[in-house]
Design a protein around this motif. Sequence first.
Motif, PDB file in Angstrom:
ATOM      1  N   ASP A  65      40.527  -4.742  17.610  1.00 27.39           N
ATOM      2  CA  ASP A  65      41.530  -5.724  17.195  1.00 27.39           C
ATOM      3  C   ASP A  65      42.894  -5.075  16.985  1.00 27.39           C
ATOM      4  O   ASP A  65      43.055  -3.858  17.108  1.00 27.39           O
ATOM      5  CB  ASP A  65      41.091  -6.406  15.899  1.00 27.39           C
ATOM      6  CG  ASP A  65      39.852  -7.256  16.108  1.00 27.39           C
ATOM      7  OD1 ASP A  65      39.627  -7.679  17.254  1.00 27.39           O
ATOM      8  OD2 ASP A  65      39.121  -7.474  15.129  1.00 27.39           O
ATOM      9  N   LEU A  66      43.842  -5.921  16.589  1.00 22.22           N
ATOM     10  CA  LEU A  66      45.171  -5.438  16.240  1.00 22.22           C
ATOM     11  C   LEU A  66      45.130  -4.507  15.040  1.00 22.22           C
ATOM     12  O   LEU A  66      44.224  -4.572  14.209  1.00 22.22           O
ATOM     13  CB  LEU A  66      46.091  -6.622  15.900  1.00 22.22           C
ATOM     14  CG  LEU A  66      46.608  -7.466  17.057  1.00 22.22           C
ATOM     15  CD1 LEU A  66      47.438  -8.619  16.508  1.00 22.22           C
ATOM     16  CD2 LEU A  66      47.424  -6.632  18.022  1.00 22.22           C
ATOM     17  N   PHE A  67      46.150  -3.678  14.937  1.00 23.69           N
ATOM     18  CA  PHE A  67      46.353  -2.860  13.748  1.00 23.69           C
ATOM     19  C   PHE A  67      46.616  -3.807  12.578  1.00 23.69           C
ATOM     20  O   PHE A  67      47.441  -4.711  12.668  1.00 23.69           O
ATOM     21  CB  PHE A  67      47.559  -1.940  13.970  1.00 23.69           C
ATOM     22  CG  PHE A  67      47.806  -0.977  12.849  1.00 23.69           C
ATOM     23  CD1 PHE A  67      47.180   0.248  12.819  1.00 23.69           C
ATOM     24  CD2 PHE A  67      48.686  -1.297  11.814  1.00 23.69           C
ATOM     25  CE1 PHE A  67      47.411   1.145  11.794  1.00 23.69           C
ATOM     26  CE2 PHE A  67      48.922  -0.411  10.780  1.00 23.69           C
ATOM     27  CZ  PHE A  67      48.287   0.815  10.774  1.00 23.69           C
ATOM     28  N   SER A  68      45.891  -3.622  11.468  1.00 29.56           N
ATOM     29  CA  SER A  68      46.029  -4.543  10.331  1.00 29.56           C
ATOM     30  C   SER A  68      46.646  -3.864   9.128  1.00 29.56           C
ATOM     31  O   SER A  68      46.244  -2.764   8.749  1.00 29.56           O
ATOM     32  CB  SER A  68      44.664  -5.133   9.952  1.00 29.56           C
ATOM     33  OG  SER A  68      43.791  -4.116   9.512  1.00 29.56           O
ATOM     34  N   VAL A  69      47.650  -4.527   8.570  1.00 32.23           N
ATOM     35  CA  VAL A  69      48.308  -4.078   7.348  1.00 32.23           C
ATOM     36  C   VAL A  69      47.934  -5.068   6.254  1.00 32.23           C
ATOM     37  O   VAL A  69      48.209  -6.265   6.372  1.00 32.23           O
ATOM     38  CB  VAL A  69      49.837  -4.023   7.514  1.00 32.23           C
ATOM     39  CG1 VAL A  69      50.503  -3.621   6.201  1.00 32.23           C
ATOM     40  CG2 VAL A  69      50.225  -3.062   8.624  1.00 32.23           C
ATOM     41  N   ASP A 161      43.718  -1.173   8.222  1.00 24.97           N
ATOM     42  CA  ASP A 161      44.121   0.115   8.785  1.00 24.97           C
ATOM     43  C   ASP A 161      45.195   0.779   7.933  1.00 24.97           C
ATOM     44  O   ASP A 161      45.316   2.006   7.934  1.00 24.97           O
ATOM     45  CB  ASP A 161      44.641  -0.081  10.219  1.00 24.97           C
ATOM     46  CG  ASP A 161      43.560  -0.619  11.151  1.00 24.97           C
ATOM     47  OD1 ASP A 161      42.454  -0.052  11.140  1.00 24.97           O
ATOM     48  OD2 ASP A 161      43.820  -1.610  11.857  1.00 24.97           O
ATOM     49  N   LEU A 162      45.954  -0.026   7.219  1.00 20.65           N
ATOM     50  CA  LEU A 162      47.002   0.482   6.333  1.00 20.65           C
ATOM     51  C   LEU A 162      47.088  -0.450   5.136  1.00 20.65           C
ATOM     52  O   LEU A 162      47.015  -1.675   5.281  1.00 20.65           O
ATOM     53  CB  LEU A 162      48.354   0.524   7.055  1.00 20.65           C
ATOM     54  CG  LEU A 162      49.580   0.893   6.196  1.00 20.65           C
ATOM     55  CD1 LEU A 162      49.486   2.344   5.736  1.00 20.65           C
ATOM     56  CD2 LEU A 162      50.872   0.636   6.964  1.00 20.65           C
ATOM     57  N   ARG A 271      51.201   6.522  15.641  1.00 23.80           N
ATOM     58  CA  ARG A 271      50.671   6.557  14.277  1.00 23.80           C
ATOM     59  C   ARG A 271      49.685   5.413  14.066  1.00 23.80           C
ATOM     60  O   ARG A 271      48.672   5.581  13.380  1.00 23.80           O
ATOM     61  CB  ARG A 271      51.814   6.470  13.267  1.00 23.80           C
ATOM     62  CG  ARG A 271      51.313   6.383  11.830  1.00 23.80           C
ATOM     63  CD  ARG A 271      52.404   6.542  10.814  1.00 23.80           C
ATOM     64  NE  ARG A 271      52.817   7.941  10.737  1.00 23.80           N
ATOM     65  CZ  ARG A 271      53.551   8.433   9.733  1.00 23.80           C
ATOM     66  NH1 ARG A 271      53.946   7.655   8.759  1.00 23.80           N
ATOM     67  NH2 ARG A 271      53.893   9.699   9.717  1.00 23.80           N
ATOM     68  N   ARG A 272      49.982   4.251  14.617  1.00 21.77           N
ATOM     69  CA  ARG A 272      49.045   3.133  14.478  1.00 21.77           C
ATOM     70  C   ARG A 272      47.701   3.467  15.120  1.00 21.77           C
ATOM     71  O   ARG A 272      46.638   3.169  14.573  1.00 21.77           O
ATOM     72  CB  ARG A 272      49.637   1.860  15.100  1.00 21.77           C
ATOM     73  CG  ARG A 272      50.778   1.261  14.305  1.00 21.77           C
ATOM     74  CD  ARG A 272      50.941  -0.219  14.615  1.00 21.77           C
ATOM     75  NE  ARG A 272      51.080  -0.495  16.036  1.00 21.77           N
ATOM     76  CZ  ARG A 272      52.243  -0.507  16.696  1.00 21.77           C
ATOM     77  NH1 ARG A 272      53.371  -0.233  16.054  1.00 21.77           N
ATOM     78  NH2 ARG A 272      52.280  -0.787  17.991  1.00 21.77           N
ATOM     79  N   LEU A 277      42.015   4.777  14.347  1.00 22.79           N
ATOM     80  CA  LEU A 277      40.824   5.587  14.579  1.00 22.79           C
ATOM     81  C   LEU A 277      40.283   6.202  13.293  1.00 22.79           C
ATOM     82  O   LEU A 277      39.069   6.361  13.129  1.00 22.79           O
ATOM     83  CB  LEU A 277      41.136   6.694  15.597  1.00 22.79           C
ATOM     84  CG  LEU A 277      41.308   6.249  17.047  1.00 22.79           C
ATOM     85  CD1 LEU A 277      41.910   7.374  17.879  1.00 22.79           C
ATOM     86  CD2 LEU A 277      39.978   5.798  17.633  1.00 22.79           C
ATOM     87  N   LEU A 278      41.180   6.559  12.379  1.00 23.18           N
ATOM     88  CA  LEU A 278      40.736   7.212  11.149  1.00 23.18           C
ATOM     89  C   LEU A 278      40.169   6.217  10.134  1.00 23.18           C
ATOM     90  O   LEU A 278      39.292   6.563   9.335  1.00 23.18           O
ATOM     91  CB  LEU A 278      41.897   7.987  10.514  1.00 23.18           C
ATOM     92  CG  LEU A 278      42.370   9.229  11.275  1.00 23.18           C
ATOM     93  CD1 LEU A 278      43.560   9.865  10.556  1.00 23.18           C
ATOM     94  CD2 LEU A 278      41.238  10.244  11.403  1.00 23.18           C
ATOM     95  N   SER A 279      40.679   4.990  10.149  1.00 27.32           N
ATOM     96  CA  SER A 279      40.262   4.012   9.151  1.00 27.32           C
ATOM     97  C   SER A 279      38.757   3.776   9.132  1.00 27.32           C
ATOM     98  O   SER A 279      38.135   3.817   8.059  1.00 27.32           O
ATOM     99  CB  SER A 279      41.015   2.690   9.374  1.00 27.32           C
ATOM    100  OG  SER A 279      40.609   1.729   8.425  1.00 27.32           O
TER     101      SER A 279
END
Length: 623
Positions: A65-69, A161-162, A271-272, A277-279
Amino acid sequence: MATTITPESSATQTGITLPEWTPAQRDLIAQEQELLKRLEAVMEEFPVAAGDQATVRGVARALDDLFSVVIVGEFNAGKSAFINALLGQKVMEEGVTPTTTRINLLRAGDHVSQHLDADGLIVVTHPAAFLRQVAVVDTPGTNAVIREHEAVTQQFIPRADLILFVTSADRPFSESERQFMTDIRAWGKKVVVVINKVDLLSEPDLQTVLRFVNEQVRSLLGFTPEIFPVAARLALAAKQSPPGEVRDSLWERSRFAALEEYVVRTLDVSRRLRLKLLSPLGVAERVMGRYKTVADDRLALLAGDRETLSRIDAQLDVYRTDMERDFDYYLSQVDNVILQLQQRGDRFFADTLRIGRIPDLLNSERTRGAWEREVIADTAPQIDGIVHGMIDWLVERDLRTWHAVTELVKRRQQIQSDTGMIGEVSQQFAYDRQALLNSVGARAQEIVRRYNAAGEAERLSRDVQTAVVQAGLVQVGAVGLGAIVVAAATTALADFTGLLAATVVAALGIVILPARRRRAEAQFHERTNELRTQIVATLREQFDSELDRSLERIREAVAPYTRFVRAEAGRMEQLGTDLNGIAGDIARIRYAVDVLIPEPGTAPDFTPASAPTTPPPGTAIPR
């Protein structure tokens, strides 16, 4: 009809740009998804881990999915105002009471709209350009009066993710925020701190708050945070104002440019991708760690259980050894009685069967009476006494062993399973284990309580008597082993008929009498030795049978607990091995991410001193 949007399906919507993965990155994603699948399979061994399994599945799907904040913080910290400032439009409701009572998912759309999806999420669309690559999630306040709001927030955190952690400048980093921050970091998430409402503070007070938050995060969580002080309402007002001095002044006082630069520009594709990947690895690490703790705690508890079972086994081994040794004492007593009988018989033959006593020998009744008085004497009562003593000893030692086992189990019952984590995951194990211990303890205590020593002794006496009869030792009364000594020994006198007849011929008396005496002595020793062998064999058979019965009863009582401990220990050892393998793969994949996408330069600490003096509201604000 409105399209249903969930965190897992949001990437399929129109206007959204999916991440462009390289083959190497896609391979890492496949490895992570396989790792998460293995972790989910391990959790199947914990029947009540469905919630964590769902979390792991959601995190695995979120990789596509999309990067999630995710925006978190206490209610009234200004989360909704911050999002409105980011969008440049008042989309989220603001107020002094908890206004966000559901998860709000912001995604790209041609126009502003909102609807409730099937999962209870409020889906908000907005044409902001950055929403095409980033999903923004607004959550209920962590200190909301309705406690389920906080639970919803915490359940959503693993998929982020953030994390943008919004705290208010007038009550920065409250106790509930500190606790929530700890929970967030436990998931291995990247956290950026936003201090909102800084327009309420003087510059010296703001610097004090910045230092306080920085120190609190470092001391509490062990890392130096990226902190952005902002005034979200001023930023929204600037974006909604026409160009000019008022707009520029509001924008500068809002200090929003640095945060916007971080979200829109500094948080670039590289960075995203790295955080994406780290999340999941952080989530896997936390979940793996929790269940590894459960497995380790259970193994530690089971090790104590094994020790208790080993002590019980040792107690039973000592019991058997001591019983075998002490039983020899009773056999030696029987030997002594038979030996004394033989010695008295030898003296009787020597004193009685000689020429000078021929007149007395002619009176067979007198001779038999002397034999029974001087040789047999109290042999029968002595044998019976030894047997009764042995029976009482067996009963007493059996009861004492049950007492010892009861005490060991009772001490173990007092030790509960306390893993200090996700309570329900441990409850069934603790319940099963304690139920078995209680069952063993109750059975042992009931046996001790109802133990009828007199009844057990009577049962053993009957068993011995039955064994004596079955062994062919007839003429038995009471326990009766002693009575057969009389029967066996006195049969040697049957040969006296020949002796008495021989005395009629005086000339032959000198020759016949000694020969007859030797024959009678040999027969007497043969019969008493046979008697000893039969008595010892009978007692040995009954002793072995009773000892085996006693040990078997104890082992049967402990057997369910023993099986549980062995099975659970084996299962937990295998789970520990599996979880260790997962931990090793987490470290390996994390290293691969570091090699493939190195950590970019850390974003600057955007304090007022380093913030740009000439804001570019027309270019830095997404439309």
